[in-house]
Motif scaffolding. Sequence first.
Motif, PDB file in Angstrom:
ATOM      1  N   VAL A  73       5.183  23.954 -21.433  1.00 26.83           N
ATOM      2  CA  VAL A  73       5.677  25.328 -21.603  1.00 26.83           C
ATOM      3  C   VAL A  73       6.851  25.352 -22.580  1.00 26.83           C
ATOM      4  N   TRP A  74       6.723  26.170 -23.626  1.00 27.13           N
ATOM      5  CA  TRP A  74       7.820  26.416 -24.565  1.00 27.13           C
ATOM      6  C   TRP A  74       8.468  27.752 -24.202  1.00 27.13           C
ATOM      7  N   ILE A  75       9.779  27.796 -24.132  1.00 30.27           N
ATOM      8  CA  ILE A  75      10.509  28.999 -23.736  1.00 30.27           C
ATOM      9  C   ILE A  75      11.465  29.380 -24.882  1.00 30.27           C
ATOM     10  N   ASP A  76      11.259  30.558 -25.447  1.00 26.89           N
ATOM     11  CA  ASP A  76      12.076  31.031 -26.577  1.00 26.89           C
ATOM     12  C   ASP A  76      12.598  32.432 -26.272  1.00 26.89           C
ATOM     13  N   SER A  77      13.757  32.712 -26.775  1.00 31.06           N
ATOM     14  CA  SER A  77      14.311  34.063 -26.612  1.00 31.06           C
ATOM     15  C   SER A  77      13.851  34.947 -27.769  1.00 31.06           C
ATOM     16  N   ASP A  78      13.718  36.235 -27.464  1.00 30.16           N
ATOM     17  CA  ASP A  78      13.317  37.235 -28.460  1.00 30.16           C
ATOM     18  C   ASP A  78      14.558  38.045 -28.825  1.00 30.16           C
ATOM     19  N   TRP A  79      14.935  37.995 -30.112  1.00 32.45           N
ATOM     20  CA  TRP A  79      16.170  38.642 -30.566  1.00 32.45           C
ATOM     21  C   TRP A  79      15.855  39.820 -31.468  1.00 32.45           C
ATOM     22  N   LYS A  82      19.769  43.012 -34.617  1.00 38.03           N
ATOM     23  CA  LYS A  82      21.223  43.033 -34.420  1.00 38.03           C
ATOM     24  C   LYS A  82      21.690  41.837 -33.577  1.00 38.03           C
ATOM     25  N   ASP A  83      20.817  40.802 -33.470  1.00 35.90           N
ATOM     26  CA  ASP A  83      21.136  39.598 -32.696  1.00 35.90           C
ATOM     27  C   ASP A  83      21.396  39.906 -31.220  1.00 35.90           C
ATOM     28  N   GLU A  84      20.601  40.822 -30.687  1.00 33.34           N
ATOM     29  CA  GLU A  84      20.673  41.123 -29.265  1.00 33.34           C
ATOM     30  C   GLU A  84      19.403  40.604 -28.596  1.00 33.34           C
ATOM     31  N   ALA A  85      19.593  39.944 -27.432  1.00 30.29           N
ATOM     32  CA  ALA A  85      18.447  39.410 -26.701  1.00 30.29           C
ATOM     33  C   ALA A  85      17.613  40.541 -26.128  1.00 30.29           C
ATOM     34  N   LEU A  86      16.313  40.502 -26.415  1.00 29.94           N
ATOM     35  CA  LEU A  86      15.403  41.527 -25.922  1.00 29.94           C
ATOM     36  C   LEU A  86      14.548  41.033 -24.763  1.00 29.94           C
ATOM     37  N   GLY A  87      14.261  39.742 -24.753  1.00 29.56           N
ATOM     38  CA  GLY A  87      13.400  39.191 -23.703  1.00 29.56           C
ATOM     39  C   GLY A  87      13.144  37.710 -23.932  1.00 29.56           C
ATOM     40  N   ILE A  88      12.192  37.199 -23.197  1.00 28.92           N
ATOM     41  CA  ILE A  88      11.843  35.769 -23.244  1.00 28.92           C
ATOM     42  C   ILE A  88      10.342  35.648 -23.504  1.00 28.92           C
ATOM     43  N   VAL A  89       9.996  34.783 -24.466  1.00 29.70           N
ATOM     44  CA  VAL A  89       8.591  34.487 -24.755  1.00 29.70           C
ATOM     45  C   VAL A  89       8.286  33.077 -24.259  1.00 29.70           C
ATOM     46  N   THR A  90       7.312  32.964 -23.377  1.00 28.20           N
ATOM     47  CA  THR A  90       6.888  31.643 -22.901  1.00 28.20           C
ATOM     48  C   THR A  90       5.469  31.369 -23.399  1.00 28.20           C
ATOM     49  N   THR A  91       5.286  30.198 -23.969  1.00 21.42           N
ATOM     50  CA  THR A  91       3.979  29.770 -24.470  1.00 21.42           C
ATOM     51  C   THR A  91       3.569  28.512 -23.734  1.00 21.42           C
ATOM     52  N   ALA A  92       2.456  28.564 -23.021  1.00 23.67           N
ATOM     53  CA  ALA A  92       1.989  27.419 -22.223  1.00 23.67           C
ATOM     54  C   ALA A  92       0.714  26.855 -22.828  1.00 23.67           C
ATOM     55  N   VAL A  93       0.691  25.540 -23.025  1.00 24.86           N
ATOM     56  CA  VAL A  93      -0.480  24.838 -23.565  1.00 24.86           C
ATOM     57  C   VAL A  93      -1.043  23.927 -22.484  1.00 24.86           C
ATOM     58  N   ASP A  94      -2.334  24.054 -22.224  1.00 23.53           N
ATOM     59  CA  ASP A  94      -2.985  23.250 -21.194  1.00 23.53           C
ATOM     60  C   ASP A  94      -3.028  21.780 -21.628  1.00 23.53           C
ATOM     61  N   ILE A  95      -2.380  20.913 -20.862  1.00 24.39           N
ATOM     62  CA  ILE A  95      -2.359  19.474 -21.170  1.00 24.39           C
ATOM     63  C   ILE A  95      -2.971  18.669 -20.016  1.00 24.39           C
ATOM     64  N   THR A  96      -3.850  19.310 -19.254  1.00 22.56           N
ATOM     65  CA  THR A  96      -4.434  18.650 -18.088  1.00 22.56           C
ATOM     66  C   THR A  96      -5.178  17.377 -18.469  1.00 22.56           C
ATOM     67  N   ASP A  97      -6.017  17.440 -19.509  1.00 23.69           N
ATOM     68  CA  ASP A  97      -6.779  16.252 -19.916  1.00 23.69           C
ATOM     69  C   ASP A  97      -5.841  15.118 -20.322  1.00 23.69           C
ATOM     70  N   GLN A  98      -4.772  15.463 -21.026  1.00 15.21           N
ATOM     71  CA  GLN A  98      -3.803  14.444 -21.432  1.00 15.21           C
ATOM     72  C   GLN A  98      -3.149  13.798 -20.212  1.00 15.21           C
ATOM     73  N   LYS A  99      -2.768  14.627 -19.230  1.00 13.75           N
ATOM     74  CA  LYS A  99      -2.132  14.100 -18.025  1.00 13.75           C
ATOM     75  C   LYS A  99      -3.085  13.197 -17.241  1.00 13.75           C
ATOM     76  N   ARG A 100      -4.347  13.596 -17.185  1.00 14.90           N
ATOM     77  CA  ARG A 100      -5.324  12.770 -16.473  1.00 14.90           C
ATOM     78  C   ARG A 100      -5.553  11.450 -17.187  1.00 14.90           C
ATOM     79  N   ARG A 101      -5.567  11.479 -18.534  1.00  8.74           N
ATOM     80  CA  ARG A 101      -5.693  10.227 -19.280  1.00  8.74           C
ATOM     81  C   ARG A 101      -4.488   9.329 -19.023  1.00  8.74           C
ATOM     82  N   GLU A 102      -3.300   9.927 -18.997  1.00  7.57           N
ATOM     83  CA  GLU A 102      -2.092   9.144 -18.724  1.00  7.57           C
ATOM     84  C   GLU A 102      -2.137   8.533 -17.328  1.00  7.57           C
ATOM     85  N   GLN A 103      -2.596   9.320 -16.353  1.00 11.69           N
ATOM     86  CA  GLN A 103      -2.689   8.817 -14.988  1.00 11.69           C
ATOM     87  C   GLN A 103      -3.709   7.682 -14.898  1.00 11.69           C
TER      88      GLN A 103
END
Length: 303
Positions: A73-79, A82-103
Amino acid sequence: MIYFDLDLRVVWTENLPPAWADRPIEGLPVGEFLAADAAAALSLAKQEVLSSGLSQTLEMSLPDDDGARWFSVWIDSDWSAKDEALGIVTTAVDITDQKRREQTLRTLLREVAHRSKNLLAIIQSIATQTGRHSETVDGFLSRFRGRLQSLASTQDLVTSSDWRGAALQDLVVEQVARYTADPAVSIRLGGDKPYLNPNASLHIGLALHELAVNSVSYGALARPDGYVSINATRMNGGAAPALSLVWTETISLADQTIGRKRFGSVALERVVPAALNGSATLELTSDRLTYSLLVPHGSFQAD
């Protein structure tokens, strides 16, 4: 993707995971649709992003029909302009296959480490016993190399089977047939066709090596018309079936060098059966050598 307002409530979503696809989460705080520990970690990261303005990343898992799915999960602020925070954008990438390979890789590495330690222990035992029963350095090196080659041959069989073990017939080919000009004549294999687990494969392979070397040096395989019989029989008595392995060959009085307590007889009578939690006898008469090994249930599978 999920966009949160400054109160950390969902404003809009895009391409949600299947677990949330049929569940509207707009307007909800993160704690309403995530487990408590995951929600706490995500909330803390979002607050740090709002206070510092710097992006944050973390990994989290979501329940799934197959157990769980992992996301990076990547978490970035939305400005605003006028450099005022408006909200938060979260981007999630499925890494299940990678985690299973690591395990899987971690599991394999632990298994390799465990088996390597076992193999090194066997080699250490062979080195100690070979040295104890060798009179010269050259004699030690010759016998030790042969035993290492025996282990290596069996290890190749075990590895090629994805660590399941080896068939007795393949062990006989690797450990005995190499010492004969015509295996079809000099080796008579009968009875059941067991499949041995890795530990049993390594130690029974060592026993076959010792018997073959002795036979080609002093016994039946040293004669053009000589032959050895190897018989495997599943014994059904007792709480669980056991496997009886019997090596038989005819000898002459001059062939009885194995009667001296060298490493070969020590390995056959003590080392191999002890490693298998089994029992063994080595009988030598005026005209016959018989080696009997009883392998307990759990060390083999019978066809």
